[in-house]
Design a protein around this motif. Structure first.
Motif, PDB file in Angstrom:
ATOM      1  N   THR A 143       0.810  -1.221   0.000  1.00  0.00           N
ATOM      2  CA  THR A 143       0.000   0.000   0.000  1.00  0.00           C
ATOM      3  C   THR A 143       0.845   1.273   0.000  1.00  0.00           C
ATOM      4  OG1 THR A 143      -0.119  -0.104   2.418  1.00  0.00           O
ATOM      5  CG2 THR A 143      -1.914  -1.132   1.189  1.00  0.00           C
ATOM      6  N   GLN A 144       2.179   1.132  -0.151  1.00  0.00           N
ATOM      7  CA  GLN A 144       3.021   2.315  -0.145  1.00  0.00           C
ATOM      8  C   GLN A 144       2.599   3.293  -1.242  1.00  0.00           C
ATOM      9  OE1 GLN A 144       4.166  -0.773   0.183  1.00  0.00           O
ATOM     10  NE2 GLN A 144       5.969  -0.895   1.470  1.00  0.00           N
ATOM     11  N   LYS A 145       2.589   4.568  -0.870  1.00  0.00           N
ATOM     12  CA  LYS A 145       2.216   5.653  -1.786  1.00  0.00           C
ATOM     13  C   LYS A 145       0.842   5.421  -2.402  1.00  0.00           C
ATOM     14  CE  LYS A 145       7.006   6.858  -2.886  1.00  0.00           C
ATOM     15  NZ  LYS A 145       8.019   7.066  -3.951  1.00  0.00           N
ATOM     16  N   ASN A 146      -0.008   4.677  -1.657  1.00  0.00           N
ATOM     17  CA  ASN A 146      -1.393   4.427  -2.066  1.00  0.00           C
ATOM     18  C   ASN A 146      -1.503   3.721  -3.424  1.00  0.00           C
ATOM     19  OD1 ASN A 146      -2.713   5.396   0.210  1.00  0.00           O
ATOM     20  ND2 ASN A 146      -2.722   7.503  -0.538  1.00  0.00           N
ATOM     21  N   ILE A 147      -0.497   2.886  -3.744  1.00  0.00           N
ATOM     22  CA  ILE A 147      -0.530   2.174  -5.022  1.00  0.00           C
ATOM     23  C   ILE A 147      -1.742   1.248  -5.101  1.00  0.00           C
ATOM     24  CG2 ILE A 147       0.924   0.279  -4.192  1.00  0.00           C
ATOM     25  CD1 ILE A 147       0.874   1.813  -7.751  1.00  0.00           C
ATOM     26  N   HIS A 148      -2.239   0.786  -3.946  1.00  0.00           N
ATOM     27  CA  HIS A 148      -3.402  -0.105  -3.958  1.00  0.00           C
ATOM     28  C   HIS A 148      -4.633   0.598  -4.522  1.00  0.00           C
ATOM     29  CE1 HIS A 148      -3.752   2.167  -0.271  1.00  0.00           C
ATOM     30  NE2 HIS A 148      -4.945   1.668  -0.001  1.00  0.00           N
ATOM     31  N   LEU A 149      -4.732   1.906  -4.318  1.00  0.00           N
ATOM     32  CA  LEU A 149      -5.877   2.648  -4.849  1.00  0.00           C
ATOM     33  C   LEU A 149      -5.836   2.674  -6.377  1.00  0.00           C
ATOM     34  CD1 LEU A 149      -6.025   5.668  -2.368  1.00  0.00           C
ATOM     35  CD2 LEU A 149      -7.158   3.447  -2.209  1.00  0.00           C
ATOM     36  N   ASP A 150      -4.656   2.909  -6.938  1.00  0.00           N
ATOM     37  CA  ASP A 150      -4.512   2.906  -8.399  1.00  0.00           C
ATOM     38  C   ASP A 150      -4.824   1.526  -8.971  1.00  0.00           C
ATOM     39  OD1 ASP A 150      -3.722   5.562  -8.279  1.00  0.00           O
ATOM     40  OD2 ASP A 150      -1.584   5.073  -8.231  1.00  0.00           O
ATOM     41  N   ASN A 151      -4.270   0.472  -8.331  1.00  0.00           N
ATOM     42  CA  ASN A 151      -4.485  -0.886  -8.827  1.00  0.00           C
ATOM     43  C   ASN A 151      -5.964  -1.267  -8.801  1.00  0.00           C
ATOM     44  OD1 ASN A 151      -1.719  -1.160  -9.089  1.00  0.00           O
ATOM     45  ND2 ASN A 151      -1.459  -2.314  -7.198  1.00  0.00           N
ATOM     46  N   LEU A 152      -6.620  -0.978  -7.703  1.00  0.00           N
ATOM     47  CA  LEU A 152      -8.021  -1.375  -7.556  1.00  0.00           C
ATOM     48  C   LEU A 152      -8.935  -0.588  -8.482  1.00  0.00           C
ATOM     49  CD1 LEU A 152      -8.093  -1.751  -3.671  1.00  0.00           C
ATOM     50  CD2 LEU A 152      -8.071  -3.584  -5.375  1.00  0.00           C
ATOM     51  N   THR A 153      -8.647   0.679  -8.643  1.00  0.00           N
ATOM     52  CA  THR A 153      -9.444   1.497  -9.566  1.00  0.00           C
ATOM     53  C   THR A 153      -9.299   0.996 -10.994  1.00  0.00           C
ATOM     54  OG1 THR A 153      -9.208   3.435  -8.143  1.00  0.00           O
ATOM     55  CG2 THR A 153      -9.831   3.834 -10.431  1.00  0.00           C
ATOM     56  N   ARG A 154      -8.092   0.622 -11.353  1.00  0.00           N
ATOM     57  CA  ARG A 154      -7.843   0.133 -12.715  1.00  0.00           C
ATOM     58  C   ARG A 154      -8.640  -1.134 -12.994  1.00  0.00           C
ATOM     59  NH1 ARG A 154      -3.679  -2.982 -15.339  1.00  0.00           N
ATOM     60  NH2 ARG A 154      -3.465  -2.274 -17.493  1.00  0.00           N
ATOM     61  N   LEU A 155      -8.665  -2.066 -12.045  1.00  0.00           N
ATOM     62  CA  LEU A 155      -9.414  -3.306 -12.248  1.00  0.00           C
ATOM     63  C   LEU A 155     -10.906  -3.025 -12.390  1.00  0.00           C
ATOM     64  CD1 LEU A 155      -9.718  -6.363 -12.361  1.00  0.00           C
ATOM     65  CD2 LEU A 155      -9.721  -6.380  -9.853  1.00  0.00           C
ATOM     66  N   SER A 156     -11.437  -2.185 -11.527  1.00  0.00           N
ATOM     67  CA  SER A 156     -12.854  -1.839 -11.599  1.00  0.00           C
ATOM     68  C   SER A 156     -13.198  -1.187 -12.931  1.00  0.00           C
ATOM     69  CB  SER A 156     -13.213  -0.904 -10.437  1.00  0.00           C
ATOM     70  OG  SER A 156     -14.579  -0.547 -10.487  1.00  0.00           O
ATOM     71  N   ASP A 157     -12.311  -0.308 -13.408  1.00  0.00           N
ATOM     72  CA  ASP A 157     -12.541   0.370 -14.689  1.00  0.00           C
ATOM     73  C   ASP A 157     -12.542  -0.619 -15.857  1.00  0.00           C
ATOM     74  OD1 ASP A 157     -12.731   2.787 -13.423  1.00  0.00           O
ATOM     75  OD2 ASP A 157     -10.702   3.459 -13.919  1.00  0.00           O
ATOM     76  N   ILE A 158     -11.647  -1.606 -15.803  1.00  0.00           N
ATOM     77  CA  ILE A 158     -11.590  -2.615 -16.872  1.00  0.00           C
ATOM     78  C   ILE A 158     -12.882  -3.425 -16.906  1.00  0.00           C
ATOM     79  CG2 ILE A 158     -10.435  -4.737 -17.632  1.00  0.00           C
ATOM     80  CD1 ILE A 158      -7.817  -3.513 -16.583  1.00  0.00           C
ATOM     81  N   LEU A 159     -13.368  -3.816 -15.747  1.00  0.00           N
ATOM     82  CA  LEU A 159     -14.627  -4.568 -15.696  1.00  0.00           C
ATOM     83  C   LEU A 159     -15.792  -3.742 -16.237  1.00  0.00           C
ATOM     84  CD1 LEU A 159     -14.427  -6.430 -12.264  1.00  0.00           C
ATOM     85  CD2 LEU A 159     -14.525  -7.478 -14.522  1.00  0.00           C
ATOM     86  N   GLU A 160     -15.813  -2.463 -15.918  1.00  0.00           N
ATOM     87  CA  GLU A 160     -16.853  -1.576 -16.440  1.00  0.00           C
ATOM     88  C   GLU A 160     -16.759  -1.499 -17.962  1.00  0.00           C
ATOM     89  OE1 GLU A 160     -19.342  -0.051 -15.197  1.00  0.00           O
ATOM     90  OE2 GLU A 160     -19.028   0.165 -13.046  1.00  0.00           O
ATOM     91  N   ALA A 161     -15.538  -1.349 -18.470  1.00  0.00           N
ATOM     92  CA  ALA A 161     -15.341  -1.233 -19.910  1.00  0.00           C
ATOM     93  C   ALA A 161     -15.761  -2.500 -20.642  1.00  0.00           C
ATOM     94  CB  ALA A 161     -13.876  -0.901 -20.211  1.00  0.00           C
ATOM     95  N   GLU A 162     -15.595  -3.648 -19.999  1.00  0.00           N
ATOM     96  CA  GLU A 162     -15.969  -4.929 -20.593  1.00  0.00           C
ATOM     97  C   GLU A 162     -17.458  -5.233 -20.421  1.00  0.00           C
ATOM     98  OE1 GLU A 162     -14.236  -7.057 -22.362  1.00  0.00           O
ATOM     99  OE2 GLU A 162     -12.281  -6.076 -22.217  1.00  0.00           O
ATOM    100  N   GLY A 163     -18.169  -4.354 -19.705  1.00  0.00           N
ATOM    101  CA  GLY A 163     -19.592  -4.579 -19.468  1.00  0.00           C
ATOM    102  C   GLY A 163     -19.875  -5.713 -18.504  1.00  0.00           C
TER     103      GLY A 163
END
Length: 246
Positions: free
Chosen positions: A175-195
């Motif tokens: 979780t250093q430098k809040n990298i977990h926020l970037d990673n989790l947001t990216r996964l959620s965005d990919i799922l949204e894009a894939e419907g």
């Protein structure tokens, strides 16, 4: 609700005694120790004392301090977001899946992106589980697919599609430098894009994860420390039932 004021407890009720630790980017000496003490003063602690100091090498030093906090808080004013569901034991989860789904629940799990720590995902997914709580691989009504660590979000989504997953379970330990926020947001965005976001139940766990944070990032639930396979499985089947009823 009646007021419930509390302060930290050390030796006696409401004495406000606390322990604080931190690292400073300087070598250990008497000046740095006094600097650590004054930092604790600036943080609002009364009578701080450095009780342990250690040289960490390469211009860093570590300190443990005791002090007294003057602050108190009313617990009756606090509301914490948490998923609402009944936690079942392993047999209860298996029975509910068999009754309501009529097939195995498919769960694909991974520790994503650059995070190489498998301790979290293994504790929930692997047969042996953690702390006496068997993992999802031991649930005969769950097909648990543990992809391990450093899994790209695209790879995780592709595997979830291939396996027709009901649940994607993500662990984020780093979780250093809040990298977990970037990673989790990216996964959620990919799922949204894939419907796929409405079809797949998306769950995240980790040491700095809360249910409130998970919901903010577009997940269905978040699980922090002291969570076990039965917590995740109970939420997953209850969420699946809720969606089918909607």
């Amino acid at each position: 609700m009646a007021e419930q004021w509390i302060k930290p407890y050390g030796d006696t009720q409401d004495d406000g005694r606390v322990q604080l630790s931190f690292t400073l980017p300087v070598a250990l000496d008497e000046v740095s120790k006094e600097g650590a003490r004054r930092l604790a003063l600036a943080m609002g602690l009364d009578e701080p004392a450095v009780v342990h100091a250690e040289d960490m090498g390469q211009g860093f030093s570590f300190y443990v301090l005791y002090g007294q906090s003057k602050h108190r808080i009313d617990l009756s004013t606090i509301q914490v977001a948490k998923p609402e569901f009944e936690v079942l034991d392993k047999d209860g989860v298996n029975a509910l899946i068999a009754e309501r789904m009529g097939r195995k629940m498919v769960v694909v799990g991974a520790c994503i992106e650059t995070d190489a720590h498998t301790v979290g995902i293994d504790a929930i997914m692997n047969m042996k589980g953690y702390n006496g709580h068997k993992g999802l691989e031991s649930y005969h009504e769950v097909r648990a697919i543990n992809m391990g660590a450093q899994v790209d979000s695209e790879e995780l989504v592709a595997r979830a599609i291939e396996e027709q997953a009901d649940v994607i379970l993500v662990s984020q330990v780093v979780t250093q430098k809040n990298i977990h926020l970037d990673n989790l947001t990216r996964l959620s965005d990919i799922l949204e894009a894939e419907g796929l976001r409405e079809r797949i139940i998306l769950v995240v766990g980790g040491p700095r994860i809360s249910h409130e944070l998970a919901k903010e990032l577009g997940y269905d639930a978040g699980f922090g420390p002291k969570s076990y396979a039965e917590d995740v499985a109970s939420f997953a089947i209850n969420e699946w039932i809720k969606r089918k009823a909607a």
